[in-house]
Design a protein around this motif. Structure first.
Motif, PDB file in Angstrom:
ATOM      1  N   ALA A 523      16.538   9.633  12.708  1.00 20.11           N
ATOM      2  CA  ALA A 523      16.490   9.476  11.087  1.00 20.11           C
ATOM      3  C   ALA A 523      16.764   7.910  10.985  1.00 20.11           C
ATOM      4  CB  ALA A 523      17.677  10.342  10.494  1.00 20.11           C
ATOM      5  N   VAL A 524      16.031   7.205  11.502  1.00 18.04           N
ATOM      6  CA  VAL A 524      16.108   5.536  11.177  1.00 18.04           C
ATOM      7  C   VAL A 524      15.301   5.208   9.996  1.00 18.04           C
ATOM      8  CG1 VAL A 524      15.938   3.428  12.050  1.00 18.04           C
ATOM      9  CG2 VAL A 524      16.495   5.082  13.617  1.00 18.04           C
ATOM     10  N   PRO A 525      15.765   4.688   9.143  1.00 15.42           N
ATOM     11  CA  PRO A 525      14.781   4.393   7.884  1.00 15.42           C
ATOM     12  C   PRO A 525      14.086   3.098   8.132  1.00 15.42           C
ATOM     13  CG  PRO A 525      16.993   3.213   7.627  1.00 15.42           C
ATOM     14  CD  PRO A 525      17.114   4.118   8.671  1.00 15.42           C
ATOM     15  N   GLU A 526      12.761   3.095   7.596  1.00 19.15           N
ATOM     16  CA  GLU A 526      11.514   2.312   7.877  1.00 19.15           C
ATOM     17  C   GLU A 526      12.032   0.924   7.183  1.00 19.15           C
ATOM     18  OE1 GLU A 526       7.350   2.308   6.188  1.00 19.15           O
ATOM     19  OE2 GLU A 526       7.236   3.053   8.340  1.00 19.15           O
ATOM     20  N   VAL A 527      11.900  -0.349   7.958  1.00 15.58           N
ATOM     21  CA  VAL A 527      12.103  -1.623   7.499  1.00 15.58           C
ATOM     22  C   VAL A 527      10.636  -2.160   7.820  1.00 15.58           C
ATOM     23  CG1 VAL A 527      13.028  -3.655   7.520  1.00 15.58           C
ATOM     24  CG2 VAL A 527      14.491  -1.438   7.746  1.00 15.58           C
ATOM     25  N   VAL A 528       9.989  -3.003   6.464  1.00 15.99           N
ATOM     26  CA  VAL A 528       8.633  -3.349   6.430  1.00 15.99           C
ATOM     27  C   VAL A 528       9.022  -4.896   6.545  1.00 15.99           C
ATOM     28  CG1 VAL A 528       6.304  -3.804   5.781  1.00 15.99           C
ATOM     29  CG2 VAL A 528       7.519  -1.421   5.829  1.00 15.99           C
ATOM     30  N   ALA A 529       8.418  -5.679   7.633  1.00 21.75           N
ATOM     31  CA  ALA A 529       8.407  -7.150   7.517  1.00 21.75           C
ATOM     32  C   ALA A 529       7.048  -7.697   7.286  1.00 21.75           C
ATOM     33  CB  ALA A 529       9.161  -7.560   8.604  1.00 21.75           C
ATOM     34  N   VAL A 530       6.761  -8.772   6.628  1.00 19.24           N
ATOM     35  CA  VAL A 530       5.548  -9.391   6.458  1.00 19.24           C
ATOM     36  C   VAL A 530       5.957 -10.966   7.443  1.00 19.24           C
ATOM     37  CG1 VAL A 530       3.903 -10.804   5.171  1.00 19.24           C
ATOM     38  CG2 VAL A 530       5.016  -8.582   4.260  1.00 19.24           C
ATOM     39  N   LEU A 531       5.089 -11.112   8.208  1.00 17.54           N
ATOM     40  CA  LEU A 531       4.914 -12.334   9.226  1.00 17.54           C
ATOM     41  C   LEU A 531       3.969 -13.330   8.686  1.00 17.54           C
ATOM     42  CD1 LEU A 531       5.231 -10.692  12.664  1.00 17.54           C
ATOM     43  CD2 LEU A 531       7.135 -11.048  11.082  1.00 17.54           C
ATOM     44  N   ARG A 532       4.316 -14.519   8.585  1.00 12.22           N
ATOM     45  CA  ARG A 532       3.511 -15.497   8.074  1.00 12.22           C
ATOM     46  C   ARG A 532       3.555 -16.712   9.102  1.00 12.22           C
ATOM     47  NH1 ARG A 532       1.761 -14.505   2.997  1.00 12.22           N
ATOM     48  NH2 ARG A 532       2.741 -13.039   1.736  1.00 12.22           N
ATOM     49  N   PRO A 533       2.641 -17.195   9.840  1.00 12.92           N
ATOM     50  CA  PRO A 533       2.579 -18.189  10.606  1.00 12.92           C
ATOM     51  C   PRO A 533       2.981 -19.612   9.722  1.00 12.92           C
ATOM     52  CG  PRO A 533       0.786 -17.040  11.394  1.00 12.92           C
ATOM     53  CD  PRO A 533       1.110 -16.481  10.008  1.00 12.92           C
ATOM     54  N   ARG A 534       3.744 -20.351  10.274  1.00 18.79           N
ATOM     55  CA  ARG A 534       4.261 -21.613   9.593  1.00 18.79           C
ATOM     56  C   ARG A 534       2.815 -22.627   9.368  1.00 18.79           C
ATOM     57  NH1 ARG A 534       9.441 -22.308   8.428  1.00 18.79           N
ATOM     58  NH2 ARG A 534      10.958 -20.850   9.657  1.00 18.79           N
ATOM     59  N   SER A 535       1.925 -22.378  10.450  1.00 18.24           N
ATOM     60  CA  SER A 535       0.829 -23.339  10.443  1.00 18.24           C
ATOM     61  C   SER A 535      -0.292 -22.699   9.453  1.00 18.24           C
ATOM     62  CB  SER A 535       0.121 -23.617  11.818  1.00 18.24           C
ATOM     63  OG  SER A 535      -0.208 -22.002  12.197  1.00 18.24           O
ATOM     64  N   ALA A 536      -0.058 -21.396   9.000  1.00 19.61           N
ATOM     65  CA  ALA A 536      -1.137 -20.937   7.972  1.00 19.61           C
ATOM     66  C   ALA A 536      -0.353 -20.034   7.230  1.00 19.61           C
ATOM     67  CB  ALA A 536      -2.169 -20.316   8.757  1.00 19.61           C
ATOM     68  N   PRO A 537       0.507 -20.391   6.355  1.00 21.52           N
ATOM     69  CA  PRO A 537       1.392 -19.356   5.427  1.00 21.52           C
ATOM     70  C   PRO A 537       0.546 -18.374   4.721  1.00 21.52           C
ATOM     71  CG  PRO A 537       1.350 -21.691   4.593  1.00 21.52           C
ATOM     72  CD  PRO A 537       0.567 -21.843   5.929  1.00 21.52           C
ATOM     73  N   ASN A 538      -0.695 -18.894   4.353  1.00 25.10           N
ATOM     74  CA  ASN A 538      -1.132 -17.659   3.511  1.00 25.10           C
ATOM     75  C   ASN A 538      -1.677 -16.617   4.382  1.00 25.10           C
ATOM     76  OD1 ASN A 538      -1.213 -19.097   1.332  1.00 25.10           O
ATOM     77  ND2 ASN A 538      -2.964 -20.638   1.938  1.00 25.10           N
ATOM     78  N   GLN A 539      -1.757 -16.468   5.576  1.00 26.88           N
ATOM     79  CA  GLN A 539      -1.923 -15.360   6.350  1.00 26.88           C
ATOM     80  C   GLN A 539      -0.863 -14.152   6.374  1.00 26.88           C
ATOM     81  OE1 GLN A 539      -3.575 -16.468  10.209  1.00 26.88           O
ATOM     82  NE2 GLN A 539      -4.951 -17.914   9.358  1.00 26.88           N
ATOM     83  N   ALA A 540      -0.925 -13.101   6.233  1.00 24.30           N
ATOM     84  CA  ALA A 540       0.254 -12.380   6.258  1.00 24.30           C
ATOM     85  C   ALA A 540      -0.034 -10.908   7.378  1.00 24.30           C
ATOM     86  CB  ALA A 540       0.536 -11.414   4.612  1.00 24.30           C
ATOM     87  N   HIS A 541       0.934 -10.716   8.075  1.00 20.12           N
ATOM     88  CA  HIS A 541       0.791  -9.765   9.104  1.00 20.12           C
ATOM     89  C   HIS A 541       1.947  -8.603   8.778  1.00 20.12           C
ATOM     90  CE1 HIS A 541      -2.158 -12.176  11.237  1.00 20.12           C
ATOM     91  NE2 HIS A 541      -1.316 -13.102  11.186  1.00 20.12           N
ATOM     92  N   PRO A 542       1.674  -7.613   8.088  1.00 21.63           N
ATOM     93  CA  PRO A 542       2.901  -6.501   7.825  1.00 21.63           C
ATOM     94  C   PRO A 542       3.126  -5.786   9.513  1.00 21.63           C
ATOM     95  CG  PRO A 542       0.659  -5.803   7.159  1.00 21.63           C
ATOM     96  CD  PRO A 542       0.392  -7.322   7.592  1.00 21.63           C
ATOM     97  N   THR A 543       4.527  -5.476   9.276  1.00 24.51           N
ATOM     98  CA  THR A 543       4.628  -4.911  10.513  1.00 24.51           C
ATOM     99  C   THR A 543       6.159  -4.053  10.253  1.00 24.51           C
ATOM    100  OG1 THR A 543       5.393  -5.106  12.910  1.00 24.51           O
ATOM    101  CG2 THR A 543       6.294  -6.932  11.548  1.00 24.51           C
TER     102      THR A 543
END
Length: 565
Positions: A523-543
């Motif tokens: 029963a663990v709640p879901e936590v969503v994080a968005v990862l943005r490389p510092r070299s390309a901050p406009n790229q978003a990778h949800p996880t």
């Protein structure tokens, strides 16, 4: 009440070792030398019949010795220790080293109180109290000196003080206390003892059988509680004028060597073993490894009790007194055979009387532990439990409580955008509080009158509260939590361990436990994080982030339990 002297008695600590399986062991108590000839004939006939029986076997005679004329045992070690201590006290007193003298006396009293307060050694206790009064008087503490002088006079009303050796003011204080002791205000001591059948001694004098209320002069008194088959309980108790103080005493069972010593002392002091007293019969039988205790009485008649059922006394008296020895010997064998056939086949341990246990107990414990696997840190907490004892060796319990957690829980990357982030901790939460409920079974491994050792196993649920997730700073990646919120989850906790209890009082136990617990997160709640490389901050990778599903916990707890019948 028919009291018969025990003349034949085993004094070997390993007496039960010669009890062969499947053989009934009967201890026959011989009549005194001055008993009528007919009683001796009956005794001899019983002995002969038992030897001839294929079912019954007599405890071998070479295990016994005649103790009827034995002198009272002297505690040479105690006397030597006391004489040596008093010699050092007198030397310190002559040198005016009052502190040294006081320390020596208090050390002797504290170390030897378990024997000083016994009736056979009360004169030693009175002597120690007298000298403590003397050194308190020399230290200008008249109130403490008076208390010790009164304690010495309670134990030995005829005790005197050497007026030629001690200062006049010390002698005058002692005589003043002597004059006031008889008219001192009274108070009471209400004494209850478990198990029953104990005798209470106040200042070395027999006061009666417990339970009872003692009336005594205000001050400190030596109390000894004694029961054949149990260890002596001794203390120095204070009586307060106009009040009745209650004292509940739990006696521990004596071992084989202690039982033999008690019986030797009993006989050497010309006391008797009472076959109408169940505790006497049980103690005698347990000391020599016998299943039954029998004795010839006046009449003639023969009485016997089974050690395992000490209240089931049987008295055999023949119709024809002229043939008493032959008739009774035959009846004894037949009746004992019938009695033993009704008993369980498994013979209980005769080292001590059967243990009584309480069916229900309440337990309050507190403890601490360490958790590993993604949570590394300590925890402290408390639990309240209720246990129901279904069988002597099995109990079920329910425990509930709270735990304060110290440590951070790592949130791992479930859908990493790259292999480099597969095992990375992208966020953490600090655990704060956990509520727990657990069902537990306990299996007794060892038990005696002092306590028990048990194996415990169970299954619990833990509800854990934690703080809002916080991202972990990383050099190459910017982490943004899209739905941060207070974090909580449930742990399923199978657990096992060892525990022990120690009897502090008739119904109070000290509880110690060491256990291992496996936590499985559900029963663990879901936590969503968005990862943005510092070299390309406009790229978003949800996880998605989640805690590790397993954790290992080891805990040590200490508590107290109250038992109900």
């Amino acid at each position: 009440m028919r009291a018969l002297a025990l003349v034949l008695l085993s004094v070997l600590a390993a007496a039960p070792a010669f009890a062969e399986p499947g053989i009934t062991r009967i201890l026959v108590i011989a009549p005194r030398a001055e008993a009528p000839a007919q009683e001796q004939l009956l005794h001899d006939a019983v002995m002969a019949r038992l030897r001839a029986s294929t079912v019954l076997a007599l405890v071998p005679e070479d295990r016994f010795r005649d103790l009827a004329e034995a002198p009272p045992p002297a505690d040479d070690d105690l006397r030597q220790a006391l004489d040596g201590a008093l010699k050092r006290v007198k030397d310190a007193y002559r040198r005016l080293a009052v502190g040294e003298a006081t320390r020596i006396l208090q050390e002797v009293e504290n170390a030897r109180l378990n024997v000083l307060a016994c009736p056979e050694n009360i004169e030693f206790a009175a002597q120690i109290s007298l000298w403590l009064g003397v050194v308190h008087a020399a230290n200008r503490e008249p109130a403490r000196a008076a208390e010790r002088f009164a304690s010495a006079l309670f134990a030995d009303p005829k005790r005197t003080i050497d007026a030629s050796y001690f200062p006049p003011q010390t002698v005058a204080l002692f005589e003043k206390v002597r004059a006031e002791v008889g008219a001192a205000p009274k108070g009471g001591l209400s004494i209850k003892v478990d198990p029953d059948g104990a005798q209470v001694f106040l200042d070395g004098r027999e006061a009666g059988a417990a339970p009872l209320t003692l009336n005594a002069a205000e001050g400190d008194h030596f109390v000894c509680v004694r029961r054949l088959g149990s260890r002596d309980w001794v203390a120095r108790l204070r009586v307060v004028a106009g009040k009745v103080e209650s004292q509940s005493i739990f006696l521990q069972h004596a071992g084989s060597q202690e039982l033999a010593s008690q019986l030797v002392t009993l006989l050497a002091r010309d006391r008797s073993v009472d076959l109408d007293n169940p505790s006497h019969v049980q103690a005698v039988g347990a000391a020599v490894g016998a299943d039954a205790v029998a004795a010839v009485g006046p009449g003639p008649s023969l009485s016997f009790r089974l050690v395992r059922e000490p209240r089931a006394a049987q008295v055999l008296t023949p119709d024809d007194p002229a043939a008493a020895h032959a008739v009774l010997a035959g009846d004894l064998v037949g009746k004992l055979e019938a009695a033993f056939r009704t008993l369980p086949e498994s013979s209980p341990d005769l080292e001590a009387p059967p243990q009584r246990f309480s069916r229900f107990s309440l337990e309050l414990t507190g403890g601490g532990g360490y958790a590993g696997t993604q949570v590394r840190g300590a925890a402290i907490g408390g639990l309240l439990g209720a246990h129901l004892r279904l069988l002597p060796a099995l109990s079920l319990g329910l425990r509930a409580g709270a735990t304060r957690q110290f440590g951070e829980l790592a949130l791992l990357n479930e859908t990493p955008p790259s292999a480099a982030l597969a095992a990375a901790t992208l966020a953490t939460v600090e655990e704060s509080l956990a509520l727990e409920v657990a069902l537990e079974a306990r299996l007794t491994l060892l038990e005696n009158s002092s306590g028990r050792l048990f194996f415990r196993a169970g299954f619990g649920l833990q509800y854990v509260w934690a703080t809002t997730p916080a991202p972990t700073p990383m050099e190459a990646v910017i982490i943004e939590l899209s739905n941060p919120s207070p974090f909580s989850f449930v742990l399923l906790c199978p657990q096992a361990g060892l525990g022990a209890t120690y009897a502090l009082a008739p119904r109070w136990d000290l509880v110690l436990g060491l256990g291992y617990r496996l936590g499985v997160a559900v029963a663990v709640p879901e936590v969503v994080a968005v990862l943005r490389p510092r070299s390309a901050p406009n790229q978003a990778h949800p996880t998605r982030l989640a805690p590790n599903s397993l954790r290992h916990m080891v805990a040590l707890d200490l508590g107290i339990a109250f038992r109900f019948d």
